[in-house]
Design an enzyme around this catalytic site. Sequence first.
Site, PDB file in Angstrom:
ATOM      1  N   ARG A 181      -6.904 -20.294  -2.161  1.00 25.95           N
ATOM      2  CA  ARG A 181      -5.894 -20.091  -1.115  1.00 25.95           C
ATOM      3  C   ARG A 181      -4.755 -21.101  -1.208  1.00 25.95           C
ATOM      4  NH1 ARG A 181      -4.550 -21.510   4.128  1.00 25.95           N
ATOM      5  NH2 ARG A 181      -3.603 -19.807   5.300  1.00 25.95           N
ATOM      6  N   LYS A 225       6.439  -1.831   2.029  1.00 19.83           N
ATOM      7  CA  LYS A 225       5.234  -1.270   2.645  1.00 19.83           C
ATOM      8  C   LYS A 225       4.071  -2.233   2.436  1.00 19.83           C
ATOM      9  CE  LYS A 225       3.050   3.217   3.388  1.00 19.83           C
ATOM     10  NZ  LYS A 225       3.227   3.277   4.829  1.00 19.83           N
ATOM     11  N   LEU A 232      10.909   1.355   7.441  1.00 19.59           N
ATOM     12  CA  LEU A 232      10.353   1.861   6.192  1.00 19.59           C
ATOM     13  C   LEU A 232      11.114   3.131   5.799  1.00 19.59           C
ATOM     14  CD1 LEU A 232       7.927   1.323   4.210  1.00 19.59           C
ATOM     15  CD2 LEU A 232       6.873   3.282   5.314  1.00 19.59           C
ATOM     16  N   GLU A 280      11.554   2.814  14.518  1.00 22.86           N
ATOM     17  CA  GLU A 280      10.595   3.777  13.952  1.00 22.86           C
ATOM     18  C   GLU A 280       9.277   3.626  14.696  1.00 22.86           C
ATOM     19  OE1 GLU A 280       9.360   2.847   9.887  1.00 22.86           O
ATOM     20  OE2 GLU A 280       9.677   0.720  10.278  1.00 22.86           O
ATOM     21  N   ARG A 283       8.366   4.317  -4.275  1.00 27.32           N
ATOM     22  CA  ARG A 283       8.365   3.278  -3.232  1.00 27.32           C
ATOM     23  C   ARG A 283       7.342   2.189  -3.553  1.00 27.32           C
ATOM     24  NH1 ARG A 283       7.546   5.279   2.675  1.00 27.32           N
ATOM     25  NH2 ARG A 283       5.405   5.396   1.952  1.00 27.32           N
ATOM     26  N   HIS A 303      -0.294 -20.805  -0.142  1.00 26.19           N
ATOM     27  CA  HIS A 303       0.744 -19.842   0.251  1.00 26.19           C
ATOM     28  C   HIS A 303       1.598 -19.414  -0.946  1.00 26.19           C
ATOM     29  CE1 HIS A 303      -0.519 -21.261   4.158  1.00 26.19           C
ATOM     30  NE2 HIS A 303       0.169 -20.303   4.737  1.00 26.19           N
ATOM     31  N   TYR A 322       0.830  -1.205   0.000  1.00 30.77           N
ATOM     32  CA  TYR A 322       0.000   0.000   0.000  1.00 30.77           C
ATOM     33  C   TYR A 322       0.857   1.243   0.000  1.00 30.77           C
ATOM     34  CZ  TYR A 322       0.753   0.953   5.042  1.00 30.77           C
ATOM     35  OH  TYR A 322       1.304   1.260   6.259  1.00 30.77           O
TER      36      TYR A 322
HETATM   37  N1  PDD Z   1       2.491   5.111   7.390  1.00 27.33           N
HETATM   38  N2  PDD Z   1       7.075   3.964   9.162  1.00 27.33           N
HETATM   39  C1  PDD Z   1       5.956   3.227   9.082  1.00 27.33           C
HETATM   40  C2  PDD Z   1       5.942   1.893   9.732  1.00 27.33           C
HETATM   41  C3  PDD Z   1       4.836   3.720   8.380  1.00 27.33           C
HETATM   42  O1  PDD Z   1       3.729   2.969   8.286  1.00 27.33           O
HETATM   43  C4  PDD Z   1       4.897   5.015   7.789  1.00 27.33           C
HETATM   44  C5  PDD Z   1       3.737   5.582   7.030  1.00 27.33           C
HETATM   45  C6  PDD Z   1       6.088   5.742   7.909  1.00 27.33           C
HETATM   46  C7  PDD Z   1       6.250   7.094   7.268  1.00 27.33           C
HETATM   47  O2  PDD Z   1       6.358   6.958   5.870  1.00 27.33           O
HETATM   48  P1  PDD Z   1       5.913   8.130   4.878  1.00 27.33           P
HETATM   49  O3  PDD Z   1       6.615   9.358   5.319  1.00 27.33           O
HETATM   50  O4  PDD Z   1       6.362   7.660   3.559  1.00 27.33           O
HETATM   51  O5  PDD Z   1       4.412   8.248   4.992  1.00 27.33           O
HETATM   52  C8  PDD Z   1       7.155   5.189   8.587  1.00 27.33           C
HETATM   53  C9  PDD Z   1       1.300   5.482   6.641  1.00 27.33           C
HETATM   54  C10 PDD Z   1       1.035   6.931   6.650  1.00 27.33           C
HETATM   55  C11 PDD Z   1       0.139   4.635   7.131  1.00 27.33           C
HETATM   56  O6  PDD Z   1       0.396   3.470   7.417  1.00 27.33           O
HETATM   57  O7  PDD Z   1      -0.990   5.118   7.190  1.00 27.33           O
END
Ligand code: PDD
Length: 287
Positions: free
Chosen positions: A100, A149, A207, A182, A52, A102, A33
Site C-alpha cells: 500500500r 468510470k 460519465l 446525472e 470508454r 498512494h 470498470y
Molecule cells: N452505470 N452515469 C453513471 C454515473 C453510471 O454509473 C452509468 C452506468 C451511466 C450510464 O452509462 P452507460 O450508458 O454507458 O451504461 C451514467 C453502470 C451501468 C453501473 O454502474 O452499473
Amino acid sequence: MGRIAYVNGRYTPHAEAAVHIEDRGYQLADAVYEVWAVFDGKLADAEGHFARLSRSLGELRVPEPMSRAALTVVLREVLRRNRIRNGMVYLQVSRGVAPRDHAFPTAPVSPAVVVTAKAVDPAAAEAKAAKGVAVITTPENRWGRCDIKTVGLLPNVLAKQAAKERGAAEAWFVDEMGLVTEGASSNAWILDRDGVLRTRDTNANILRGVTRLTLMDVIREAGLTVSEKPFSPAEAIEAKEAFITGAGSLVLPVVAVDGKPVGEGVPGPVAKRLRALYIERAKNTAV
Ligand code: PDD
C-alpha cells in the site's frame, strides 16, 4: 449473480473468487470498470464500452490488460459458463497488487482483471419499465473526474441508498447551479414542454454514457429533436416525460421526481417508444 467468475486468467467458482488484500482496487479504488448489457448472449454497444474502457485506463495510466479481442473472448466465456442469455456482464481492471502506497508502484505490476455476470429476466425488466420508477435529487458531491468510470463510487452508493430508503430507484445529482448532472448509475433525460429531448452535455462533470450516445442516434433516426441542454429538477417535474439511460436500466421511464409526478405520473409514450427502439437496435448490433 452467475456461478463462475473470471479472476486474473482463471475461471473460478463464484464463492471462491477473490482478489489479493493489497489489490489497489480494493484498497484505493485505483481501478476502472465497464458494464455491458447482454442480449441473446451477445454484448450490446460493445464498441462504445471498449472505447470508454481504453479511455478510463489511459486516464489512470493503467496499461490495457489484454487485447480487445481477448477481452471479448473472456466476457463471452463468462456469459457462456454461466448460461446467461440476457443480463449484464461486469469487468473491473485495477492497477494491480502492490504494497500500500498512494503513489503508483515503482516496480511494474500487471493490472488485475475480474469479470462477473448476472442474468436479468427480460419480462421482469419490461414490467418494471411499464410501471416506471421514481427518482430523488441530491446535491452533487462527487470528484471532478466523473468522466472516468472508476470504482470509486461512494457518493453514488450513498445517493442510491438514500433513493432506496425513499422508495425511489435512482438519485439525480444536482450541481450548484441547480441543474441535474446525472444519476448515481445512469444518465438523466426529459422530454420538455417544447417536445425536445434533453440531457446534460458531456462538458459537464458526468460519465459519457454509451447508452446515452446510442440513444441520440436512435432519437435522430426517429425524427425527434435532441438537445444537450441541462435541466433543473423543477423543469423535470414540469416536463412531459422523463427517463434514465444506462447499461443496467437501458431506457427506463421516470414517473416522479422527489415525490412529485412527472407529466401524468405514468411512463410517457416517447420514453416507451425509445426504449423499444433502443432495445431493437442494441439486439441487432450486439456482438
Ligand atoms: N452505470 N452515469 C453513471 C454515473 C453510471 O454509473 C452509468 C452506468 C451511466 C450510464 O452509462 P452507460 O450508458 O454507458 O451504461 C451514467 C453502470 C451501468 C453501473 O454502474 O452499473
